[in-house]
Design an enzyme around this catalytic site. Structure first.
Site, short mmCIF file in Angstrom:
data_model
loop_
_atom_site.label_atom_id
_atom_site.label_comp_id
_atom_site.label_asym_id
_atom_site.label_seq_id
_atom_site.Cartn_x
_atom_site.Cartn_y
_atom_site.Cartn_z
N ASP A 40 0.86 -1.44 -0.04
CA ASP A 40 -0.17 -0.02 0.02
C ASP A 40 0.83 1.27 -0.09
O ASP A 40 0.61 2.31 0.65
CB ASP A 40 -0.84 -0.06 1.17
N GLU A 247 -11.36 -0.46 -3.63
CA GLU A 247 -10.45 0.15 -2.39
C GLU A 247 -9.37 0.94 -2.86
O GLU A 247 -9.06 1.06 -4.05
CB GLU A 247 -10.20 -0.85 -1.39
O1 FUB Z 1 -2.99 -3.73 3.53
C1 FUB Z 1 -4.43 -3.87 4.04
C2 FUB Z 1 -5.37 -3.61 2.97
O2 FUB Z 1 -5.28 -4.29 1.77
C3 FUB Z 1 -5.35 -2.26 2.28
O3 FUB Z 1 -5.71 -1.31 3.21
C4 FUB Z 1 -6.27 -2.48 1.07
O4 FUB Z 1 -6.07 -1.39 0.08
C5 FUB Z 1 -5.46 -3.73 0.51
O5 FUB Z 1 -4.08 -3.35 -0.10
#
Ligand code: FUB
Length: 344
Positions: A40, A247
């Site tokens: 991320d 997301e």
């Molecule tokens: O790293 C945890 C979660 O996985 C992140 O918040 C999302 O975007 C995905 O990458």
């Protein structure tokens, strides 16, 4: 005399061309961050230096599920470098779960911003009621250590914050994510544990955006839903899961246009949409990155020393979804402002 001037310019052009093409083809470090599992990556240039604010993955005994319980992170490290092809510096723990009064677990994808001499780290975590909220922590240095505010940002929910400061100084926080990120449980504006994604033929849920107050510690407005339209100008439908937002929203500006890029989650793409307004609506434009090894895909886009880069992660090294490595690739725009799909 004339001939030697022509020769000089021809030679200079050749040297410049060689330098440019080698800087555009020279292999980039793979992975970009070594030594720790990181994911991320939110990349920013502060004072001419490149800083990466990633999640810090770790081995965990949490059982994998659709809510991402296996992403069980407990601290953040900040990384920086002067040059894209030299090793990055790990500045150590910048913020730990134990030092965040309101959080109980899962320090997921963070982002950072700079304003009025202060650096801000925005981060999601589950609160003591198991609900994802977004917190903010401050430091006088880009690498931290950061001090968390006592409470999450009032009015915040879900995850994956992205801070964007426009040329006119207006600051925005984009956020949200489905499933583990609980966005579908906020459809009515309050948390509903049984909330589900809309039906396939209904408009998909968009990320949320709120204006940040002058001190960057609170919302100056209610969180609004960002609308994403398809290429025909109609709202993207929830069943269109190669296009709909899942997301990892990221907003950047290129030649006056706002670019909202994000992950499509269960189809594992990084895609983008554009708008002439930071609040949208945004129109879908295409794919930036095809699926990587691992379930999640999450990115940021930044210009550093005259070249645009895509920072992302994959699980190619560990082959374990929640043990990821940050990667980088060069990113190129076409003349019409569309983004060329990234070749890795
Ligand atoms: O790293 C945890 C979660 O996985 C992140 O918040 C999302 O975007 C995905 O990458």
């Amino acid at each position: 005399m004339k001939k030697s001037i022509v020769k000089f310019f021809a030679l200079s052009a050749l040297v410049l061309f060689a330098a440019c093409s080698s800087s555009q083809t020279k292999p980039l470090p793979k992975p970009f961050i070594t030594g720790l599992y990181t994911a991320d990556p939110s990349a920013h240039v502060f004072d001419g230096r490149l800083f990466i604010y990633p999640s810090h993955d770790r081995v965990s005994t949490a059982k994998p599920d659709n809510n991402g319980s296996q992403y069980d992170m407990v601290d953040y490290h900040v990384f920086s470098t002067d040059s894209i092809d030299t090793p990055v510096t790990d500045h150590g723990v910048a913020l730990a779960l134990a030092d965040i009064p309101w959080a109980s677990k899962q320090l997921w994808a963070p982002d950072a911003a700079f304003r009025n001499g202060m650096y801000y780290l925005y981060f999601p975590a589950r609160d003591k009621e198991n609900i994802f909220r977004i917190g903010v922590a401050t430091s006088e240095k880009p690498e931290g250590p950061f001090t968390a505010e006592a409470n999450p940002i009032a009015g915040s929910f879900s995850m994956d914050p992205c801070a964007f400061i426009d040329d006119d100084g207006s600051a925005y926080l984009y956020f949200g994510g489905l499933w583990g990120g609980q966005l579908e449980k906020w459809k009515t504006g309050t948390f509903e544990p049984s909330g589900r994604e809309p039906g396939k033929l209904a408009p998909a849920l968009g990320p949320r955006v709120a204006r940040l107050s002058g001190d960057m510690l609170s919302f100056d407005s209610e969180a609004l839903e960002v609308q994403i339209l398809d290429e025909q100008g109609k709202p993207v439908l929830a069943g269109n899961n190669r296009v709909r937002f899942f997301e990892g929203a990221w907003v950047h500006k290129y030649r006056g246009t706002y670019y909202l890029s994000y992950s499509t989650g269960d189809t594992h793409l990084l895609v983008y949409a554009t708008s002439d307004n930071p609040l949208g609506p945004f129109t879908y434009r295409g794919v930036i990155l095809e699926p990587v090894v691992g379930w999640t895909t999450h990115h940021s886009i930044v210009e550093f020393k005259g070249q645009w880069y895509l920072f992302y992660h994959d699980a190619a090294e560990s082959k374990v979804d929640h043990l990821r490595n940050v990667q980088v690739a060069r990113l190129f725009y076409n003349r019409d402002g569309t983004i060329q799909p990234v070749i890795r």
